[in-house]
Design a protein around this motif. Sequence first.
Motif, PDB file in Angstrom:
ATOM      1  N   GLY A 150       0.788  -1.220   0.000  1.00  0.00           N
ATOM      2  CA  GLY A 150       0.000   0.000   0.000  1.00  0.00           C
ATOM      3  C   GLY A 150       0.816   1.262   0.000  1.00  0.00           C
ATOM      4  N   ASP A 151       2.113   1.185  -0.176  1.00  0.00           N
ATOM      5  CA  ASP A 151       2.951   2.388  -0.165  1.00  0.00           C
ATOM      6  C   ASP A 151       3.459   2.637  -1.575  1.00  0.00           C
ATOM      7  N   SER A 152       2.772   3.500  -2.296  1.00  0.00           N
ATOM      8  CA  SER A 152       3.128   3.750  -3.689  1.00  0.00           C
ATOM      9  C   SER A 152       4.350   4.623  -3.824  1.00  0.00           C
ATOM     10  N   LYS A 153       4.786   5.262  -2.731  1.00  0.00           N
ATOM     11  CA  LYS A 153       5.933   6.153  -2.798  1.00  0.00           C
ATOM     12  C   LYS A 153       7.250   5.400  -2.720  1.00  0.00           C
ATOM     13  N   VAL A 154       7.200   4.123  -2.309  1.00  0.00           N
ATOM     14  CA  VAL A 154       8.409   3.336  -2.165  1.00  0.00           C
ATOM     15  C   VAL A 154       8.406   2.217  -3.186  1.00  0.00           C
ATOM     16  N   ALA A 155       9.521   2.042  -3.869  1.00  0.00           N
ATOM     17  CA  ALA A 155       9.597   0.989  -4.882  1.00  0.00           C
ATOM     18  C   ALA A 155       9.368  -0.374  -4.236  1.00  0.00           C
ATOM     19  N   SER A 156       8.589  -1.212  -4.900  1.00  0.00           N
ATOM     20  CA  SER A 156       8.330  -2.547  -4.364  1.00  0.00           C
ATOM     21  C   SER A 156       9.614  -3.360  -4.359  1.00  0.00           C
ATOM     22  N   PRO A 157       9.747  -4.266  -3.404  1.00  0.00           N
ATOM     23  CA  PRO A 157      10.939  -5.116  -3.401  1.00  0.00           C
ATOM     24  C   PRO A 157      10.914  -6.042  -4.602  1.00  0.00           C
ATOM     25  N   SER A 158      12.067  -6.483  -5.013  1.00  0.00           N
ATOM     26  CA  SER A 158      12.144  -7.380  -6.158  1.00  0.00           C
ATOM     27  C   SER A 158      11.508  -8.708  -5.809  1.00  0.00           C
ATOM     28  N   LYS A 159      11.200  -9.467  -6.842  1.00  0.00           N
ATOM     29  CA  LYS A 159      10.591 -10.779  -6.639  1.00  0.00           C
ATOM     30  C   LYS A 159      11.502 -11.685  -5.808  1.00  0.00           C
ATOM     31  N   ILE A 160      12.808 -11.640  -6.090  1.00  0.00           N
ATOM     32  CA  ILE A 160      13.716 -12.513  -5.340  1.00  0.00           C
ATOM     33  C   ILE A 160      13.758 -12.132  -3.868  1.00  0.00           C
ATOM     34  N   ASP A 161      13.680 -10.836  -3.557  1.00  0.00           N
ATOM     35  CA  ASP A 161      13.648 -10.418  -2.152  1.00  0.00           C
ATOM     36  C   ASP A 161      12.390 -10.947  -1.462  1.00  0.00           C
ATOM     37  N   GLN A 162      11.270 -10.932  -2.183  1.00  0.00           N
ATOM     38  CA  GLN A 162      10.027 -11.451  -1.617  1.00  0.00           C
ATOM     39  C   GLN A 162      10.138 -12.958  -1.352  1.00  0.00           C
ATOM     40  N   ILE A 163      10.738 -13.676  -2.287  1.00  0.00           N
ATOM     41  CA  ILE A 163      10.887 -15.125  -2.120  1.00  0.00           C
ATOM     42  C   ILE A 163      11.815 -15.437  -0.954  1.00  0.00           C
ATOM     43  N   LEU A 164      12.956 -14.732  -0.897  1.00  0.00           N
ATOM     44  CA  LEU A 164      13.906 -14.957   0.198  1.00  0.00           C
ATOM     45  C   LEU A 164      13.272 -14.633   1.545  1.00  0.00           C
ATOM     46  N   SER A 165      12.535 -13.540   1.592  1.00  0.00           N
ATOM     47  CA  SER A 165      11.878 -13.158   2.842  1.00  0.00           C
ATOM     48  C   SER A 165      10.885 -14.228   3.273  1.00  0.00           C
ATOM     49  N   HIS A 166      10.117 -14.748   2.317  1.00  0.00           N
ATOM     50  CA  HIS A 166       9.151 -15.804   2.644  1.00  0.00           C
ATOM     51  C   HIS A 166       9.870 -17.037   3.188  1.00  0.00           C
ATOM     52  N   ILE A 167      10.943 -17.453   2.538  1.00  0.00           N
ATOM     53  CA  ILE A 167      11.667 -18.646   2.984  1.00  0.00           C
ATOM     54  C   ILE A 167      12.193 -18.448   4.392  1.00  0.00           C
ATOM     55  N   ARG A 168      12.770 -17.316   4.661  1.00  0.00           N
ATOM     56  CA  ARG A 168      13.375 -17.080   5.973  1.00  0.00           C
ATOM     57  C   ARG A 168      12.323 -17.018   7.068  1.00  0.00           C
ATOM     58  N   GLN A 169      11.153 -16.507   6.750  1.00  0.00           N
ATOM     59  CA  GLN A 169      10.103 -16.429   7.763  1.00  0.00           C
ATOM     60  C   GLN A 169       9.382 -17.766   7.955  1.00  0.00           C
ATOM     61  N   ASN A 170       9.505 -18.681   6.987  1.00  0.00           N
ATOM     62  CA  ASN A 170       8.781 -19.950   7.057  1.00  0.00           C
ATOM     63  C   ASN A 170       9.711 -21.156   7.049  1.00  0.00           C
TER      64      ASN A 170
END
Length: 289
Positions: A170-190
């Motif tokens: 919901g923050d349009s002023k900040v660039a979205s994280p890359s797909k790989i960052d999202q995947i890595l974040s998911h793996i580390r949290q799960n």
Amino acid sequence: MTRYSLHEIFVVDQYSSDNWEKEPHNHNYFEIIFIENGRGYHTINGIKTPYHPKNIFLLAPEDTHHFEVLQPSTFTYFKFTELLFSSKVNLPDRKYWLQRIEQLLHHPNIIPGDVICKEDDRAIVWDIHDLVLKEFKNEKIYYQEIISNAISTILSLIVRNISEKHNYEGDSKVASPSKIDQILSHIRQNVYDNERTKINFLSNKFNMSQSSISTYFRKKTGESIHQYVTKYRMKLVEYRLQHTEFTIAEIAYQLGYTDESHLTKTFKKYFNMSPKQYRDEVSTSSVND
């Protein structure tokens, strides 16, 4: 077996000043720092950010930090060591404490700064802060359990806010994280959940075919998803062998291995020794130091 009192592993420190007199320094414990009032700058690991009243900062062991005080400021520190997660301490939910700490230590791409992004959560954390101060001062019956559960709740809220902050929802002023960052974040949290780190789950979550996500992941990281998950789990096993007294069977169960022998076999591939040999070596080193 040695037992530790709460005061040996958890310390409250309050400090007021119009001039920060300490040199940049690091430490061997965790700190949650509450800004009661005042303004200035806080530098963590060379990254400088402004601080304001009601900000909350988290420091991990080996972080280096210092404050530059612009207006008279009051700080409250909650300091705790890794012994808090040890079986030598008779406190509840050690496994869940450890998971929260590991998520904080290994969450990708965190820039030092105020760790709370949701103002309703900030209000809750400050209410818990007040409770901890009262319990720590009065030492009434069950105060140790109350404080340990309170700090556990604070850590849970910090993990949630860091996760939400770095999803940039919901923050349009900040660039979205890359797909790989999202995947890595998911793996580390799960990483504790085998099902949620499998390729079929990841492909569904990130709307990619299994072959596409496998190819993309290897291109971005140089490793397969399986290699990355296994290596990351080995980091957590190593951390728990160093800093807790969980049995190897308990660690295997916590990190989703079918049994102790499966964990031992995998660990040997990465460290050229069994988990027991590794722990014995770490213990010998600590005694010699």
